[in-house]
Design a protein around this motif. Structure first.
Motif, mmCIF file in Angstrom:
data_model
loop_
_atom_site.group_PDB
_atom_site.id
_atom_site.type_symbol
_atom_site.label_atom_id
_atom_site.label_comp_id
_atom_site.label_asym_id
_atom_site.label_seq_id
_atom_site.Cartn_x
_atom_site.Cartn_y
_atom_site.Cartn_z
ATOM 1 N N GLY A 92 0.817 -1.206 0.000
ATOM 2 C CA GLY A 92 0.000 0.000 0.000
ATOM 3 C C GLY A 92 0.849 1.253 0.000
ATOM 4 O O GLY A 92 2.084 1.197 -0.103
ATOM 5 N N PRO A 93 0.211 2.418 0.116
ATOM 6 C CA PRO A 93 0.918 3.703 -0.028
ATOM 7 C C PRO A 93 2.077 3.903 0.935
ATOM 8 O O PRO A 93 3.073 4.541 0.586
ATOM 9 C CB PRO A 93 -0.193 4.738 0.227
ATOM 10 N N LYS A 94 1.991 3.343 2.119
ATOM 11 C CA LYS A 94 3.053 3.547 3.110
ATOM 12 C C LYS A 94 4.288 2.695 2.817
ATOM 13 O O LYS A 94 5.426 3.108 3.097
ATOM 14 C CB LYS A 94 2.516 3.220 4.510
ATOM 15 N N PHE A 95 4.065 1.517 2.206
ATOM 16 C CA PHE A 95 5.173 0.595 1.931
ATOM 17 C C PHE A 95 5.031 0.021 0.515
ATOM 18 O O PHE A 95 4.873 -1.193 0.341
ATOM 19 C CB PHE A 95 5.181 -0.536 2.965
ATOM 20 N N PRO A 96 5.114 0.860 -0.518
ATOM 21 C CA PRO A 96 4.833 0.398 -1.880
ATOM 22 C C PRO A 96 5.876 -0.547 -2.460
ATOM 23 O O PRO A 96 5.578 -1.300 -3.385
ATOM 24 C CB PRO A 96 4.758 1.699 -2.683
ATOM 25 N N LYS A 97 7.108 -0.520 -1.943
ATOM 26 C CA LYS A 97 8.138 -1.453 -2.429
ATOM 27 C C LYS A 97 8.505 -2.482 -1.371
ATOM 28 O O LYS A 97 9.495 -3.196 -1.504
ATOM 29 C CB LYS A 97 9.389 -0.689 -2.875
ATOM 30 N N GLY A 98 7.667 -2.560 -0.348
ATOM 31 C CA GLY A 98 7.899 -3.553 0.683
ATOM 32 C C GLY A 98 8.209 -2.954 2.034
ATOM 33 O O GLY A 98 8.316 -1.734 2.209
ATOM 34 N N LEU A 99 8.373 -3.851 2.989
ATOM 35 C CA LEU A 99 8.494 -3.489 4.403
ATOM 36 C C LEU A 99 9.667 -4.247 5.024
ATOM 37 O O LEU A 99 9.818 -5.458 4.808
ATOM 38 C CB LEU A 99 7.192 -3.863 5.122
ATOM 39 N N PHE A 100 10.470 -3.531 5.793
ATOM 40 C CA PHE A 100 11.529 -4.132 6.593
ATOM 41 C C PHE A 100 11.161 -3.929 8.062
ATOM 42 O O PHE A 100 10.873 -2.807 8.488
ATOM 43 C CB PHE A 100 12.877 -3.477 6.289
ATOM 44 N N VAL A 101 11.144 -5.027 8.823
ATOM 45 C CA VAL A 101 10.773 -4.982 10.242
ATOM 46 C C VAL A 101 11.972 -5.416 11.069
ATOM 47 O O VAL A 101 12.609 -6.434 10.769
ATOM 48 C CB VAL A 101 9.583 -5.914 10.543
ATOM 49 N N ALA A 102 12.267 -4.665 12.134
ATOM 50 C CA ALA A 102 13.380 -5.026 13.011
ATOM 51 C C ALA A 102 12.964 -4.889 14.463
ATOM 52 O O ALA A 102 12.303 -3.918 14.848
ATOM 53 C CB ALA A 102 14.595 -4.138 12.740
ATOM 54 N N MET A 103 13.342 -5.864 15.255
ATOM 55 C CA MET A 103 13.134 -5.777 16.697
ATOM 56 C C MET A 103 14.046 -4.699 17.272
ATOM 57 O O MET A 103 15.162 -4.475 16.791
ATOM 58 C CB MET A 103 13.448 -7.139 17.328
ATOM 59 N N SER A 104 13.564 -4.014 18.300
ATOM 60 C CA SER A 104 14.373 -3.012 18.980
ATOM 61 C C SER A 104 14.162 -3.119 20.483
ATOM 62 O O SER A 104 13.073 -3.495 20.947
ATOM 63 C CB SER A 104 14.001 -1.598 18.516
#
Length: 343
Positions: A306-318
């Motif tokens: 979607g508009p916020k992540f149009p080329k994908g999403l990277f998730v990292a624990m913090s």
């Protein structure tokens, strides 16, 4: 890596810090920081909603004796959770396991204090099976887990690591099957070298190319074949000397069926080292400074969410009991800039 159903078209070296965070540029900031869990976030996975990718979810573990498994929407809001797990460590997922005659997306979680892998259907997080791991061993304590679906046969596996283990056969691979309406696992392979320096936690599988990667903390990243039929010979170790201390979370971002990036957490430096998916032996091609603190686990997808992540999403624990969600475009820009600078 978490495979989605929508793929785009060793001696010990001293710790090396080749450049400061300042020289790497400003830390990138997350688009979203999740709501906090109760104890200690550890490892995420991304489930792609087949009907509407913008309604995909991130699942992640809360690591404690009374820990849990959480599901977050793409705004970082907690939408459901499983409580009362006995130190859940890592989580991974796969698509389309045939359960009771129905294709079911599933998540596998290591429950360290019970030496068990627990299975949950997605996106509802309903428990659909469990099995013990490292049976008969002195060293058990499951930590890392990654799932593999053979693209030719459809057979599905869980690759499991532990808190400590032998120099050979540190990881065990379990083939998943249905028994009396629930998912169980049978060990089919024991493999993987271990340096003995610290532990092995992060594991990632590239279904499409057929490789397993795992982080041998304070040593490097090992590469093996994912298909047990291809044997237990090590293919490669890379990243040696590239990390301040611990080699941690591994994520794989495809840019085509054969190419892409492997991102590995440089935990104590708060950066992610980047290697070429098609040839990690070429060495580190970029180092991305992030806003996460002491990141243990990470995941990435190349799917348009979607508009916020149009080329994908990277998730990292913090640290801080949260996960950080990054717009892939920001990371990609840094990678390309580093490659241009190196030319």
């Amino acid at each position: 890596m978490k495979k989605t159903p929508f793929i785009l078209a060793v001696s010990v070296l001293p710790f090396v810090v080749s450049c400061s965070t300042q020289s790497l540029g400003k830390k990138i900031t997350p688009s979203v920081i999740t709501e906090t869990v109760v104890y200690d976030t550890d490892d995420p996975a991304i489930w792609i909603n087949p009907a509407d990718a913008s309604k995909s979810i991130v699942i992640g573990t809360d690591k404690d004796t009374d820990g849990g498994l959480y599901a977050f929407d793409l705004n970082g809001k907690i939408i459901r959770k499983v409580s009362g797990l006995k130190r859940p460590n890592n989580v991974d997922l796969e698509y389309g396991f045939m359960l009771n005659g129905k294709p079911t997306d599933i998540a596998a979680v290591t429950e360290r204090e019970t030496n068990t892998v627990k299975m949950y259907s997605l996106p509802d997080l309903k428990e659909v099976g469990a099995f013990t791991v490292f049976d008969g061993e002195t060293d058990r304590g499951p930590m890392g887990i990654s799932m593999y679906k053979n693209p030719t046969t459809g057979e599905m596996y869980a690759v499991v690591g532990r808190k400590s283990g032998p120099a050979e056969g540190y990881l065990w691979q379990y083939q998943l099957s249905e028994k009396e309406g629930e998912i169980t696992g049978e060990v089919v392979r024991k493999f993987g070298k271990y340096s003995g320096l610290k532990e092995i936690e992060s594991i990632a599988v590239d279904d499409e190319l057929g490789y397993i990667y795992y982080s041998d903390e304070q040593f490097g990243v090992h590469q093996y074949y994912a298909d047990p039929a291809k044997g237990n010979e090590k293919i490669l170790v890379f990243g040696r000397g590239d990390f301040k201390s611990d080699v941690e979370g591994i994520s794989i971002y495809p840019t085509s069926p054969q190419t892409g990036y492997i991102l590995v957490s440089n935990q104590q430096k708060d950066t992610f080292n980047v290697y070429l998916r098609e040839d990690p032996a070429k060495g580190k091609i970029a180092e991305i400074p992030v806003s996460t603190s002491e990141s243990d686990g990470s995941e990435v997808t190349n799917v348009n969410l979607g508009p916020k992540f149009p080329k994908g999403l990277f998730v990292a624990m913090s640290n801080g009991k949260v996960f950080h969600f990054y717009d892939w475009r920001v990371i990609e820009e840094r990678i390309k800039k580093a490659q241009q600078t190196a030319q």
